[in-house]
Design a protein around this motif. Sequence first.
Motif, PDB file in Angstrom:
ATOM      1  N   PRO A   9      27.396  22.706  20.805  1.00 48.80           N
ATOM      2  CA  PRO A   9      27.586  22.544  18.904  1.00 48.80           C
ATOM      3  C   PRO A   9      25.984  22.446  19.008  1.00 48.80           C
ATOM      4  O   PRO A   9      24.882  22.135  19.363  1.00 48.80           O
ATOM      5  N   VAL A  10      25.772  22.446  17.054  1.00 51.12           N
ATOM      6  CA  VAL A  10      24.954  21.840  16.679  1.00 51.12           C
ATOM      7  C   VAL A  10      24.968  19.761  16.274  1.00 51.12           C
ATOM      8  O   VAL A  10      25.927  19.419  15.764  1.00 51.12           O
ATOM      9  N   VAL A  11      24.098  19.359  17.357  1.00 53.69           N
ATOM     10  CA  VAL A  11      24.445  17.422  18.044  1.00 53.69           C
ATOM     11  C   VAL A  11      23.228  17.102  16.603  1.00 53.69           C
ATOM     12  O   VAL A  11      22.509  17.358  16.454  1.00 53.69           O
ATOM     13  N   VAL A  12      23.669  16.205  15.965  1.00 52.15           N
ATOM     14  CA  VAL A  12      23.433  15.736  14.910  1.00 52.15           C
ATOM     15  C   VAL A  12      23.592  13.856  15.745  1.00 52.15           C
ATOM     16  O   VAL A  12      24.436  13.204  15.465  1.00 52.15           O
ATOM     17  N   GLY A  13      22.372  13.503  15.572  1.00 50.57           N
ATOM     18  CA  GLY A  13      22.745  11.870  15.856  1.00 50.57           C
ATOM     19  C   GLY A  13      22.103  11.275  14.729  1.00 50.57           C
ATOM     20  O   GLY A  13      22.011  11.208  13.670  1.00 50.57           O
ATOM     21  N   VAL A  14      23.732  10.672  14.130  1.00 50.29           N
ATOM     22  CA  VAL A  14      23.915   9.610  13.109  1.00 50.29           C
ATOM     23  C   VAL A  14      23.612   8.309  13.198  1.00 50.29           C
ATOM     24  O   VAL A  14      24.573   7.561  14.350  1.00 50.29           O
ATOM     25  N   ASP A  15      23.387   7.222  12.724  1.00 51.07           N
ATOM     26  CA  ASP A  15      23.414   6.046  12.181  1.00 51.07           C
ATOM     27  C   ASP A  15      23.326   5.162  11.217  1.00 51.07           C
ATOM     28  O   ASP A  15      22.948   4.074  10.855  1.00 51.07           O
ATOM     29  N   GLY A  16      24.005   6.334  10.059  1.00 53.30           N
ATOM     30  CA  GLY A  16      24.448   5.251   8.786  1.00 53.30           C
ATOM     31  C   GLY A  16      23.462   5.494   7.822  1.00 53.30           C
ATOM     32  O   GLY A  16      23.499   5.065   6.427  1.00 53.30           O
ATOM     33  N   ALA A  96      21.488   8.872  25.701  1.00 54.81           N
ATOM     34  CA  ALA A  96      23.089   9.801  25.564  1.00 54.81           C
ATOM     35  C   ALA A  96      22.376  10.989  24.480  1.00 54.81           C
ATOM     36  O   ALA A  96      23.092  11.805  24.691  1.00 54.81           O
ATOM     37  N   LEU A  97      21.326  10.362  24.422  1.00 60.26           N
ATOM     38  CA  LEU A  97      21.297  12.011  23.064  1.00 60.26           C
ATOM     39  C   LEU A  97      20.494  13.264  23.603  1.00 60.26           C
ATOM     40  O   LEU A  97      20.802  14.378  23.324  1.00 60.26           O
ATOM     41  N   ILE A  98      19.584  12.460  24.710  1.00 60.58           N
ATOM     42  CA  ILE A  98      19.040  13.608  25.846  1.00 60.58           C
ATOM     43  C   ILE A  98      20.283  14.271  26.796  1.00 60.58           C
ATOM     44  O   ILE A  98      19.945  15.781  26.621  1.00 60.58           O
ATOM     45  N   ALA A  99      21.623  13.724  26.888  1.00 61.91           N
ATOM     46  CA  ALA A  99      22.061  14.243  27.787  1.00 61.91           C
ATOM     47  C   ALA A  99      22.785  15.320  26.363  1.00 61.91           C
ATOM     48  O   ALA A  99      23.618  16.489  26.807  1.00 61.91           O
ATOM     49  N   GLU A 100      23.182  15.263  25.245  1.00 61.87           N
ATOM     50  CA  GLU A 100      23.738  16.471  24.759  1.00 61.87           C
ATOM     51  C   GLU A 100      22.823  17.118  24.169  1.00 61.87           C
ATOM     52  O   GLU A 100      23.560  18.372  23.950  1.00 61.87           O
ATOM     53  N   ALA A 104      23.505  21.524  24.317  1.00 65.10           N
ATOM     54  CA  ALA A 104      23.777  21.759  22.642  1.00 65.10           C
ATOM     55  C   ALA A 104      23.333  22.850  22.416  1.00 65.10           C
ATOM     56  O   ALA A 104      22.144  22.963  22.795  1.00 65.10           O
ATOM     57  N   THR A 105      22.976  23.756  21.517  1.00 62.76           N
ATOM     58  CA  THR A 105      22.255  25.308  21.020  1.00 62.76           C
ATOM     59  C   THR A 105      20.572  24.575  19.752  1.00 62.76           C
ATOM     60  O   THR A 105      19.826  24.963  19.894  1.00 62.76           O
ATOM     61  N   LEU A 106      20.969  22.995  19.555  1.00 63.33           N
ATOM     62  CA  LEU A 106      20.581  22.518  18.388  1.00 63.33           C
ATOM     63  C   LEU A 106      20.686  21.264  18.339  1.00 63.33           C
ATOM     64  O   LEU A 106      21.690  20.805  18.484  1.00 63.33           O
ATOM     65  N   ILE A 107      19.534  19.818  18.547  1.00 65.45           N
ATOM     66  CA  ILE A 107      19.935  19.061  17.820  1.00 65.45           C
ATOM     67  C   ILE A 107      19.071  18.098  17.368  1.00 65.45           C
ATOM     68  O   ILE A 107      18.050  18.496  16.823  1.00 65.45           O
ATOM     69  N   CYS A 108      19.250  17.558  16.236  1.00 59.34           N
ATOM     70  CA  CYS A 108      18.549  16.897  15.253  1.00 59.34           C
ATOM     71  C   CYS A 108      19.055  15.592  14.744  1.00 59.34           C
ATOM     72  O   CYS A 108      19.872  15.118  15.424  1.00 59.34           O
ATOM     73  N   GLN A 132      11.631  15.600  24.812  1.00 63.70           N
ATOM     74  CA  GLN A 132      12.370  15.326  25.983  1.00 63.70           C
ATOM     75  C   GLN A 132      13.438  16.552  26.345  1.00 63.70           C
ATOM     76  O   GLN A 132      14.328  16.547  27.281  1.00 63.70           O
ATOM     77  N   ALA A 133      14.159  16.315  24.812  1.00 64.05           N
ATOM     78  CA  ALA A 133      14.949  17.383  24.375  1.00 64.05           C
ATOM     79  C   ALA A 133      15.351  18.267  25.781  1.00 64.05           C
ATOM     80  O   ALA A 133      14.279  19.445  25.405  1.00 64.05           O
ATOM     81  N   HIS A 134      16.747  18.570  25.705  1.00 63.65           N
ATOM     82  CA  HIS A 134      16.674  20.347  26.682  1.00 63.65           C
ATOM     83  C   HIS A 134      16.789  21.605  26.151  1.00 63.65           C
ATOM     84  O   HIS A 134      16.781  22.596  26.628  1.00 63.65           O
ATOM     85  N   CYS A 135      17.572  21.262  24.572  1.00 65.43           N
ATOM     86  CA  CYS A 135      17.234  22.422  24.090  1.00 65.43           C
ATOM     87  C   CYS A 135      16.685  22.378  22.698  1.00 65.43           C
ATOM     88  O   CYS A 135      15.617  21.513  22.610  1.00 65.43           O
ATOM     89  N   PRO A 136      15.901  22.988  21.753  1.00 66.67           N
ATOM     90  CA  PRO A 136      15.451  23.017  20.558  1.00 66.67           C
ATOM     91  C   PRO A 136      15.695  21.426  19.289  1.00 66.67           C
ATOM     92  O   PRO A 136      16.887  21.390  19.641  1.00 66.67           O
ATOM     93  N   VAL A 137      14.646  20.835  18.247  1.00 66.89           N
ATOM     94  CA  VAL A 137      14.956  19.612  18.178  1.00 66.89           C
ATOM     95  C   VAL A 137      14.397  20.296  16.892  1.00 66.89           C
ATOM     96  O   VAL A 137      13.571  20.577  16.351  1.00 66.89           O
TER      97      VAL A 137
END
Length: 276
Positions: A9-16, A96-100, A104-108, A132-137
Amino acid sequence: MNNVKSPGPVVVGVDGSDAAIGAAEWAAREAIHHDVPLRLVHVIQIPDGPMSSDPADAAEHDYAESSLRTARLAVEATGLPVKIDTAVLYGDVDLALIAESSSATLICAGSVGIGRVANMMLGSTAAILAEQAHCPVAIIRRDEKSPPFEAGLIAVVVEDRPGNRDVVRCAMEEARVRHAPVLALCVGRRALFERNRDKFYRRLDGLLRRFPDVEVEVVTTRLGVTRYLQERIGAVQLVVIGPEDAGRVAQLVGPHGPPILAHADCSVLIVRGTDH
């Protein structure tokens, strides 16, 4: 038996935060482009082990669910036909987000961090993901006063460096997805560009033929990317760079430092690998 791995998936870190909601809205088009779900995650920080059962934990979980619900509603309000998954994770936010990112296809992430406390400088988590992410950021910077995401150029440096073709290709893809023109930068003296003009356009030629619907503006500048963008505040919506430049993300999206960092709608996409 088919052993081809399905794209993540395309992952997004959400914090409000508004920044995280903007990142989720931006990422929806990426999920559609890659034909994958949009995964919204909120990480409850637990640095020293599992959750306890005191009321603060319940409040934190309620906040996490509220943040995810708000981001989901914002994406749904765009009307984009994207499948949305949500998850509450527990542990160190960065890890946690690096693991995601490993699946992932992309992390945002928004440019002011992930987590209500970690919102200083660029945002510690956003900066760590960039390197440090394993996919495009994608580090997305936008506020209420910014123009629509599609308003602005997609900037990329065209140069004779390993991996640059993938970076430029990604910029062309982003331009097609977002119906935006590409700003192809040649950094160096004009005399040097004139001597290497044919080589420069050969590097672009195949991509120009592959993306005939994308408008490309070629600019030569003696300034570095950050300095040049200071002259184009308000004109650029996204800068596409390679992993070797990930450490310079803070110079591009701030929020503290040179004048370019007042350029609130200028986001950065760091390309990794050849699958993006």
